[in-house]
Design an enzyme around this catalytic site. Sequence first.
Site, PDB file in Angstrom:
ATOM      1  N   GLU A   1      10.595  14.706  15.611  1.00  0.00           N
ATOM      2  CA  GLU A   1      11.132  14.456  14.275  1.00  0.00           C
ATOM      3  C   GLU A   1      10.675  15.574  13.340  1.00  0.00           C
ATOM      4  OE1 GLU A   1      11.607  10.774  11.143  1.00  0.00           O
ATOM      5  OE2 GLU A   1       9.685  11.007  12.160  1.00  0.00           O
TER       6      GLU A   1
ATOM      7  N   CYS B   1      14.096   9.335   6.816  1.00  0.00           N
ATOM      8  CA  CYS B   1      13.965   8.770   8.157  1.00  0.00           C
ATOM      9  C   CYS B   1      15.320   8.558   8.811  1.00  0.00           C
ATOM     10  CB  CYS B   1      13.185   7.455   8.119  1.00  0.00           C
ATOM     11  SG  CYS B   1      13.922   6.189   7.055  1.00  0.00           S
TER      12      CYS B   1
ATOM     13  N   LYS C   1       0.857  -1.194   0.000  1.00  0.00           N
ATOM     14  CA  LYS C   1       0.000   0.000   0.000  1.00  0.00           C
ATOM     15  C   LYS C   1       0.887   1.236   0.000  1.00  0.00           C
ATOM     16  CE  LYS C   1      -3.172   2.867   2.617  1.00  0.00           C
ATOM     17  NZ  LYS C   1      -2.287   4.043   2.402  1.00  0.00           N
TER      18      LYS C   1
ATOM     19  N   GLU D   1       9.111   0.505  11.140  1.00  0.00           N
ATOM     20  CA  GLU D   1      10.183   1.496  10.994  1.00  0.00           C
ATOM     21  C   GLU D   1       9.511   2.855  11.077  1.00  0.00           C
ATOM     22  OE1 GLU D   1      12.182   4.285  10.262  1.00  0.00           O
ATOM     23  OE2 GLU D   1      11.973   3.836   8.125  1.00  0.00           O
TER      24      GLU D   1
END
Length: 555
Positions: A389, A288, A178, A254
């Site tokens: 983040e 990331c 997806k 993750e």
Amino acid sequence: MAFWWPLLVLAAAYALCRVLLLLIPPTVPSMEVDASDGIPIPRTVLFIDDFPIPRKGKAAQTDKVRCYEPATMKYLGYFPALTPDEDIIRDTGKTMVDASLGEIMTTCEKITWLLDEGEKWLKPEYRSCGRSMLHKRAKVEFYPLGVIGAIVSWNYTFHNVFNPMLAAVFSGNAAVIKVSEHASWSGCFYYRIIQAALLAVGAPDNLVHIITGFAETGQALVSSVDKIIFVGSPGVGRMIMQKASETLIPVTLELGGKDAFIVCEDVDLPNVVQVAVRAALQSSGQNCAGAERFYVHKDIYPTFVSRIVKIIKSISVGPPLSGRYDMGAICMIEHSERLQNLVNDALDKGAEIAGRGSFGNLGEDAVDQFFLPTVLVNVNHTMKIMQEEAFGPILPIMKFSSDEDVIQLANDSKYGLGCAVFSGDQKRAIKIASQLHCGVAAINDFASSYMCQSLPFGGVKDSGFGRFAGVEGLRACCLVKAVVEDRWWPYVKTMIPKPIQYPVSENGFAFQQLLVETLYGISVWDRLRSLVNLLKMISEQKALATRKKKPINRD
């Protein structure tokens, strides 16, 4: 010297042969893929290349949005939100260099590693049998799980599709990927590549599927597969876990990071500065494994900042297909607003902007989909930019005074994906990295661990758990089965000793005690004494059994 010359010549010849072998590509089936940008689709059809695009929620979404192509900022007009009626819009707007380095090169490296080593790591692996099972042979076998599902993020549209798909298919599984609703078009093109590759090798054309949609699609996928891999945010990761708990399937998460980039005072500063800028700005900072917290020793802090600022001020930001720009777009418009809020929070708490890049010619129709690379100084851990983040081109730079100080600062984060440590003394850098609570580490480099595709990739804490890539990631797509078989079948077989056969004899426990002491006694003499007593007990047991079997002579 005459003795060493032949060895040196042989070593040089071997090295040359290895280099030449790297230049010779393997023979693979040829394939052609339609590389056109657009696919004309009737307004009544809700499919692109056989994969559905569901509307958000239960009711159709009727709002219209003003559409631009991120790569060129070409105005496309108003279209119904997330329907296939519009012309296809390129997804991320990253530069060609960023795409080649972060998407193509890493994927090619993964394919190369799988072809070179993947089969070896999926063969049965023999293990030691221990003391009590010397007559056995132990091994681990790897079998496909079935269907591997992956829900991937929008920042690396190519690699995030191919990374889980390659591991899943290579280990014998089917795959359903997806793609993000924020980067759906590219999935059409990648699906055509995958279909052509499957056709070229004679594999079933339904082995891999690519789907797109909103939360409902993701929930349905988690409920329907044998394992789920998720790349995204911690919040959504928790929802994935909750949904996966209903069917108790394995999960790999993750969830991004807040990686520390540590620079000691004894580094080669010109080289480290260039690495630092690439670590922060790769894919416009939407990475990331990107560097999000810069810790620089106080002795070189002013010089490091000045060099960083000089480079950042030279960086031009704009649509990468409309001209030569160093950095491209931010994928989502609202993310630019979030990045500015993080900068504003830092400024309100005492930080300063030391330098920023510049915009190129965005054109009259440009939207707020670009964010200037920004250097922040005088930052501390009370600021959101050092805790949350950012996922953008921001370089917050903080001083440290000692190794102990920087280790404490780097570990002061809810994330634990990776780190990069730079020092002129490699042993020092290794020692610092070994004390950081994260899943991957690069010594005097940035993200090199990901280019070594034999290594696992993943983090701890809010960065998730489980691993993809490497041996561990490949085997994570498998049912891992432990198998024990007789080493010398049929000559040596397992037999239950008489004292512990049912019904258990009176000295059954004593026999078991002696067996344990014989195998695991503290000293050699303890083991020998137990072995003698054990053999004595067995012989007595046999003698008793023999006497019982003899017929009684009544004459």
